[in-house]
Design a protein around this motif. Structure first.
Motif, PDB file in Angstrom:
ATOM      1  N   THR A 133       0.830  -1.199   0.000  1.00 46.65           N
ATOM      2  CA  THR A 133       0.000   0.000   0.000  1.00 46.65           C
ATOM      3  C   THR A 133       0.865   1.249   0.000  1.00 46.65           C
ATOM      4  OG1 THR A 133      -1.594  -1.217   1.369  1.00 46.65           O
ATOM      5  CG2 THR A 133      -1.901   1.164   1.164  1.00 46.65           C
ATOM      6  N   ARG A 134       0.490   2.186  -0.873  1.00 47.47           N
ATOM      7  CA  ARG A 134       1.175   3.475  -0.897  1.00 47.47           C
ATOM      8  C   ARG A 134       0.635   4.344   0.225  1.00 47.47           C
ATOM      9  NH1 ARG A 134       1.884   7.232  -6.302  1.00 47.47           N
ATOM     10  NH2 ARG A 134       3.079   8.938  -5.357  1.00 47.47           N
ATOM     11  N   ILE A 135       1.540   4.967   0.988  1.00 49.26           N
ATOM     12  CA  ILE A 135       1.096   5.795   2.105  1.00 49.26           C
ATOM     13  C   ILE A 135       1.652   7.209   1.951  1.00 49.26           C
ATOM     14  CG2 ILE A 135       0.893   3.856   3.700  1.00 49.26           C
ATOM     15  CD1 ILE A 135       3.541   4.801   4.968  1.00 49.26           C
ATOM     16  N   PRO A 136       0.910   8.209   2.398  1.00 46.82           N
ATOM     17  CA  PRO A 136       1.403   9.591   2.337  1.00 46.82           C
ATOM     18  C   PRO A 136       2.469   9.821   3.401  1.00 46.82           C
ATOM     19  CG  PRO A 136      -0.731   9.511   3.429  1.00 46.82           C
ATOM     20  CD  PRO A 136      -0.458   8.119   2.930  1.00 46.82           C
ATOM     21  N   THR A 137       3.515  10.549   3.042  1.00 43.45           N
ATOM     22  CA  THR A 137       4.591  10.830   3.994  1.00 43.45           C
ATOM     23  C   THR A 137       4.834  12.319   4.179  1.00 43.45           C
ATOM     24  OG1 THR A 137       6.265  10.694   2.245  1.00 43.45           O
ATOM     25  CG2 THR A 137       5.766   8.666   3.461  1.00 43.45           C
ATOM     26  N   GLY A 138       4.470  13.115   3.204  1.00 37.76           N
ATOM     27  CA  GLY A 138       4.648  14.553   3.327  1.00 37.76           C
ATOM     28  C   GLY A 138       6.064  15.028   3.094  1.00 37.76           C
ATOM     29  N   ASN A 139       6.957  14.131   2.658  1.00 39.06           N
ATOM     30  CA  ASN A 139       8.345  14.536   2.434  1.00 39.06           C
ATOM     31  C   ASN A 139       8.728  14.519   0.953  1.00 39.06           C
ATOM     32  OD1 ASN A 139       8.518  11.812   1.862  1.00 39.06           O
ATOM     33  ND2 ASN A 139       9.737  11.287   3.671  1.00 39.06           N
ATOM     34  N   GLY A 140       7.725  14.355   0.090  1.00 40.78           N
ATOM     35  CA  GLY A 140       8.004  14.377  -1.329  1.00 40.78           C
ATOM     36  C   GLY A 140       8.427  13.046  -1.904  1.00 40.78           C
ATOM     37  N   ARG A 141       8.595  12.031  -1.051  1.00 38.30           N
ATOM     38  CA  ARG A 141       8.994  10.710  -1.533  1.00 38.30           C
ATOM     39  C   ARG A 141       7.778   9.796  -1.618  1.00 38.30           C
ATOM     40  NH1 ARG A 141      12.857  10.618   3.069  1.00 38.30           N
ATOM     41  NH2 ARG A 141      14.587  11.978   2.502  1.00 38.30           N
ATOM     42  N   THR A 142       7.871   8.812  -2.473  1.00 39.31           N
ATOM     43  CA  THR A 142       6.838   7.782  -2.543  1.00 39.31           C
ATOM     44  C   THR A 142       7.243   6.627  -1.634  1.00 39.31           C
ATOM     45  OG1 THR A 142       6.249   8.365  -4.821  1.00 39.31           O
ATOM     46  CG2 THR A 142       5.627   6.161  -4.044  1.00 39.31           C
TER      47      THR A 142
END
Length: 414
Positions: A24-33
């Motif tokens: 699962t892709r999760i949001p991190t807020g640091n610009g990385r996937t």
């Protein structure tokens, strides 16, 4: 994933992520996937996939950072790829072969027995005791410290630095602890070089000085890794496993009646409440497909052994403790593939001895106040560590209905 709620019980969130898919892709807020791997099959594949690199130095080479981790912590064997990883692992693993570990059995039994007597004294005097502080933490610390030659007077500091490295604290606090631990290990290596002993650290120094197979930074880094990894996982195997036992009267009685079931119990505790919720950093060096997800080059991939070990597609009734699963079920608490934990045989031995001592020495052991679990403090509260990777208790208050019973109980052989 470092919230108090997640620390107390990560499994609902991990199950919810797994329902969305094994990766699962999760949001991190640091610009990385960033991807989290929660399915067992995908996690096992990811742990063995050479396209998922652990070389953090290469990953962050062109990414500015304000962090100031000591190189001995940021560039351990865990953060390397072949061929360097294989060379370092080969040097370290001689201390953890099955034969080498088996020779430690009498000493581990002795340490566990001494800690149990101290625990009994505390229970008799006060009625309650902290099982983490009095037993689950000091046993692995003592064992790995003796292996590496860490003096007893220094072990509290080593433990404190190690705990901070995993804590969900401010970056500068973690960075400072990394430098303090690195400096200490540098000094200990210098002392062992002047006065070699029979410990593992002296052996690693000889491997560097005689064969020049280890650089000085590699030697310090390997020492840091062994002392940290050598006790953290085992501490939480003991703590998490004992909590499961204290909540299940029938299981405690069954194990006391048949100690031959302990190896199976150790494996099931490792699966049921994995000491490592999320494995260390990986990133894709090229595009790949994993669990139906298309991972891009440079994407971060976080494998969750805690989630994979409760994947119902692999483990029937995953949220229950069952001793009939067998080793063939393949929990991932020690990883898989080239980075499989080299200290796994030692952790299993320490866990088996710890459970045997506690079950036989304290038949009346109970949680002091199960209802206090949701609290962050208080005499009867379970307190979970807030860490970036680990899953474990900071505090496990216990009491017993028979504080003076079985003082002559002894631990069986291997």
């Amino acid at each position: 994933m470092a919230s108090p709620e997640f620390s107390r019980d990560p499994y609902p969130l991990l199950a919810a992520l797994r329902k969305q898919g094994p990766v699962t892709r999760i949001p991190t807020g640091n610009g990385r996937t960033t991807w989290v791997v929660t399915g067992w099959e995908a996690a096992r594949a990811a742990l063995a996939d050479a396209r998922l690199s652990k070389d953090t130095t290469r990953f962050f080479a062109d990414r500015p950072s304000t962090r100031n981790l000591a190189p001995a912590v940021s560039r351990t064997m865990l953060a390397t790829d072949p061929p360097d990883h294989g060379r370092l692992r080969k040097l370290a693993m001689t201390a953890f072969t099955p034969a080498a570990v088996a020779r430690l059995t009498p000493r581990i039994q002795e340490i566990a027995g001494e800690l149990a007597e101290a625990l009994a004294t505390g229970l008799a005097a006060h009625g309650t005791a902290d099982l983490m502080e009095e037993f689950a933490v000091p046993l692995p610390i003592a064992v790995i410290s003796e292996l590496l030659g860490v003096p007893e007077k220094d072990r509290a500091a080593v433990r404190r630095w190690s705990n901070t490295l995993f804590a969900a604290d401010a970056d500068d606090v973690v960075d400072r602890a990394s430098h303090e631990l690195s400096a200490y290990m540098t000094e200990l290596i210098a002392a062992r070089r002047r006065d070699p002993g029979e410990d593992v650290l002296s052996g690693l120094i000889a491997a560097r000085d005689e064969g020049d197979r280890l650089t000085e930074p590699e030697l310090v880094s390997l020492a840091v890794l062994l002392v940290v990894a050598g006790h953290e996982t085992t501490t939480h195997l003991i703590g998490n496993g004992m909590l499961a036992l204290l909540r299940d009267d029938a299981l405690r009685a069954r194990l006391r009646a048949d100690l031959d079931l302990l190896p199976a119990a150790v494996e099931e505790f490792l699966r049921y409440d994995a000491p490592l919720t999320v494995a260390t950093f990986r990133y894709a060096t090229e595009p790949l497909e994993l669990g139906g997800a298309r991972i891009g080059a440079g994407d971060v991939v976080l494998v969750s052994p805690g989630a994979a070990n409760r994947d119902p597609a692999r483990f029937p009734a995953p949220d229950a403790v069952r001793l009939d699963r067998g080793r063939s079920t393949g929990h991932l608490s020690f990883g898989f593939g080239p980075h499989h934990c080299l200290g796994a045989p030692l952790a299993r031995l320490e866990g088996r001895i710890a459970f045997e001592v506690l079950l036989t020495r304290f038949p009346g052991l109970r949680c002091a106040q199960e209802g206090g679990e949701q609290g962050e403090s208080g005499d009867g509260a379970l307190v979970w560590r807030r860490t970036r990777l680990m899953r474990g208790l900071a505090r496990l208050p216990v009491t017993t209905t028979e504080p003076h019973a079985h003082r002559d109980a002894s631990v069986g052989g291997p």
